[in-house]
Scaffold this motif. Sequence first.
Motif, PDB file in Angstrom:
ATOM      1  N   ASP A 136     -30.125   8.994  23.488  1.00 58.05           N
ATOM      2  CA  ASP A 136     -29.761  10.071  22.576  1.00 58.05           C
ATOM      3  C   ASP A 136     -28.505  10.757  23.099  1.00 58.05           C
ATOM      4  OD1 ASP A 136     -30.006  11.894  20.472  1.00 58.05           O
ATOM      5  OD2 ASP A 136     -31.454  13.158  21.529  1.00 58.05           O
ATOM      6  N   MET A 137     -27.770  11.405  22.194  1.00 56.60           N
ATOM      7  CA  MET A 137     -26.615  12.223  22.559  1.00 56.60           C
ATOM      8  C   MET A 137     -26.769  13.564  21.854  1.00 56.60           C
ATOM      9  SD  MET A 137     -23.452   9.579  21.986  1.00 56.60           S
ATOM     10  CE  MET A 137     -23.894   9.198  20.297  1.00 56.60           C
ATOM     11  N   PHE A 138     -26.281  14.620  22.493  1.00 59.80           N
ATOM     12  CA  PHE A 138     -26.291  15.929  21.849  1.00 59.80           C
ATOM     13  C   PHE A 138     -25.172  16.774  22.425  1.00 59.80           C
ATOM     14  CE2 PHE A 138     -28.994  16.304  25.538  1.00 59.80           C
ATOM     15  CZ  PHE A 138     -28.762  17.571  26.044  1.00 59.80           C
ATOM     16  N   GLU A 139     -24.784  17.782  21.660  1.00 59.39           N
ATOM     17  CA  GLU A 139     -23.743  18.708  22.094  1.00 59.39           C
ATOM     18  C   GLU A 139     -24.380  20.059  22.400  1.00 59.39           C
ATOM     19  OE1 GLU A 139     -20.226  18.842  19.571  1.00 59.39           O
ATOM     20  OE2 GLU A 139     -20.651  16.775  18.920  1.00 59.39           O
ATOM     21  N   MET A 140     -23.989  20.626  23.526  1.00 59.43           N
ATOM     22  CA  MET A 140     -24.472  21.935  23.957  1.00 59.43           C
ATOM     23  C   MET A 140     -23.278  22.890  23.922  1.00 59.43           C
ATOM     24  SD  MET A 140     -26.254  22.644  27.646  1.00 59.43           S
ATOM     25  CE  MET A 140     -27.264  24.077  27.948  1.00 59.43           C
ATOM     26  N   PRO A 141     -23.434  24.096  23.363  1.00 58.06           N
ATOM     27  CA  PRO A 141     -22.315  25.034  23.370  1.00 58.06           C
ATOM     28  C   PRO A 141     -21.809  25.262  24.797  1.00 58.06           C
ATOM     29  CG  PRO A 141     -24.101  25.851  21.998  1.00 58.06           C
ATOM     30  CD  PRO A 141     -24.630  24.650  22.728  1.00 58.06           C
ATOM     31  N   LEU A 142     -20.485  25.219  24.954  1.00 57.37           N
ATOM     32  CA  LEU A 142     -19.901  25.345  26.286  1.00 57.37           C
ATOM     33  C   LEU A 142     -20.262  26.676  26.929  1.00 57.37           C
ATOM     34  CD1 LEU A 142     -18.068  23.994  28.407  1.00 57.37           C
ATOM     35  CD2 LEU A 142     -16.126  25.132  27.303  1.00 57.37           C
ATOM     36  N   HIS A 143     -20.270  27.747  26.148  1.00 55.28           N
ATOM     37  CA  HIS A 143     -20.587  29.058  26.739  1.00 55.28           C
ATOM     38  C   HIS A 143     -21.999  29.077  27.303  1.00 55.28           C
ATOM     39  CE1 HIS A 143     -23.230  30.790  23.595  1.00 55.28           C
ATOM     40  NE2 HIS A 143     -22.518  30.056  22.777  1.00 55.28           N
ATOM     41  N   GLN A 144     -22.936  28.359  26.666  1.00 54.59           N
ATOM     42  CA  GLN A 144     -24.300  28.311  27.197  1.00 54.59           C
ATOM     43  C   GLN A 144     -24.377  27.374  28.406  1.00 54.59           C
ATOM     44  OE1 GLN A 144     -27.471  27.581  24.408  1.00 54.59           O
ATOM     45  NE2 GLN A 144     -28.955  27.238  26.035  1.00 54.59           N
ATOM     46  N   ALA A 145     -23.689  26.240  28.322  1.00 54.82           N
ATOM     47  CA  ALA A 145     -23.714  25.274  29.427  1.00 54.82           C
ATOM     48  C   ALA A 145     -23.161  25.867  30.714  1.00 54.82           C
ATOM     49  CB  ALA A 145     -22.928  24.022  29.045  1.00 54.82           C
ATOM     50  N   LEU A 146     -22.202  26.803  30.586  1.00 50.85           N
ATOM     51  CA  LEU A 146     -21.555  27.365  31.767  1.00 50.85           C
ATOM     52  C   LEU A 146     -22.046  28.768  32.115  1.00 50.85           C
ATOM     53  CD1 LEU A 146     -17.907  26.119  31.245  1.00 50.85           C
ATOM     54  CD2 LEU A 146     -19.828  24.989  32.387  1.00 50.85           C
ATOM     55  N   SER A 147     -23.000  29.279  31.356  1.00 50.73           N
ATOM     56  CA  SER A 147     -23.553  30.599  31.655  1.00 50.73           C
ATOM     57  C   SER A 147     -24.511  30.488  32.835  1.00 50.73           C
ATOM     58  CB  SER A 147     -24.298  31.146  30.430  1.00 50.73           C
ATOM     59  OG  SER A 147     -25.046  32.283  30.798  1.00 50.73           O
ATOM     60  N   LEU A 148     -24.175  31.125  33.927  1.00 50.00           N
ATOM     61  CA  LEU A 148     -25.014  31.042  35.127  1.00 50.00           C
ATOM     62  C   LEU A 148     -26.405  31.590  34.856  1.00 50.00           C
ATOM     63  CD1 LEU A 148     -22.394  32.055  37.844  1.00 50.00           C
ATOM     64  CD2 LEU A 148     -22.944  29.776  36.953  1.00 50.00           C
ATOM     65  N   ALA A 149     -26.526  32.533  33.927  1.00 51.57           N
ATOM     66  CA  ALA A 149     -27.828  33.115  33.588  1.00 51.57           C
ATOM     67  C   ALA A 149     -28.736  32.120  32.858  1.00 51.57           C
ATOM     68  CB  ALA A 149     -27.628  34.359  32.732  1.00 51.57           C
ATOM     69  N   SER A 150     -28.178  31.020  32.357  1.00 53.57           N
ATOM     70  CA  SER A 150     -28.982  30.006  31.662  1.00 53.57           C
ATOM     71  C   SER A 150     -29.800  29.142  32.618  1.00 53.57           C
ATOM     72  CB  SER A 150     -28.082  29.076  30.841  1.00 53.57           C
ATOM     73  OG  SER A 150     -27.443  29.771  29.811  1.00 53.57           O
ATOM     74  N   TYR A 151     -29.500  29.223  33.917  1.00 48.19           N
ATOM     75  CA  TYR A 151     -30.113  28.324  34.898  1.00 48.19           C
ATOM     76  C   TYR A 151     -31.128  29.055  35.755  1.00 48.19           C
ATOM     77  CZ  TYR A 151     -26.590  25.172  33.333  1.00 48.19           C
ATOM     78  OH  TYR A 151     -25.821  24.379  32.525  1.00 48.19           O
ATOM     79  N   THR A 152     -32.221  28.378  36.011  1.00 52.25           N
ATOM     80  CA  THR A 152     -33.257  28.894  36.896  1.00 52.25           C
ATOM     81  C   THR A 152     -33.209  28.090  38.187  1.00 52.25           C
ATOM     82  OG1 THR A 152     -34.639  29.443  34.995  1.00 52.25           O
ATOM     83  CG2 THR A 152     -35.733  29.280  37.152  1.00 52.25           C
TER      84      THR A 152
END
Length: 192
Positions: A136-152
């Motif tokens: 599968d392929m998908f696109e993730m918004p760049l601002h979310q992919a690079l938001s440090l707060a998105s990662y645990t």
Amino acid sequence: MNSTDNTLTLTDFITRFQLQLPQPSEPARNQRRAAVLIPIICHHQPTVLLTRRSATLRKHAGQVAFPGGAADKEDTSLIATALREAHEEVAIPASSVRVLGQLPPVDSSSGFQVTPIVGLLAAGTRFRASRDEVADMFEMPLHQALSLASYTPLQIQRRAKNLQVYFSWYQSHMVWGMTAQILYRLGQHIHL
């Protein structure tokens, strides 16, 4: 970042990527070399293209990943490796990628020193997954992919060493392991 919302413009990203020096990192220990392409698609709101690896692969089956793989002796550089692999896995023509640069290499759990190559693609670029490698392929918004707060962060022990790994969710996809580590490092790189 635009102060009125939580988006990252393509111009902001390019400027910050090119003006900031890469964050120092631990030198890679692995000797076998590989490269991945971080394909950023130049939509009005930029996205990053990610793949989910085929369930039939021997290593990292079913995981979210960037297009990429091991360097071949015919590759003239690690950029050439990333572009060749991106073409093989998702049919991105090398001529359609504007390479911005690279991040410091990271060690993979499978014994490779992996160099992330950052490249821009036009919004109209078409992709076609190689079914042998990509489920599968998908696109993730760049601002979310690079938001440090998105990662645990998660502390794990591997081979008697304490390691910090990151994971994040986007829609139904769990992004973790080396892919999350690379995105997190890129996020650190562009944030002031």
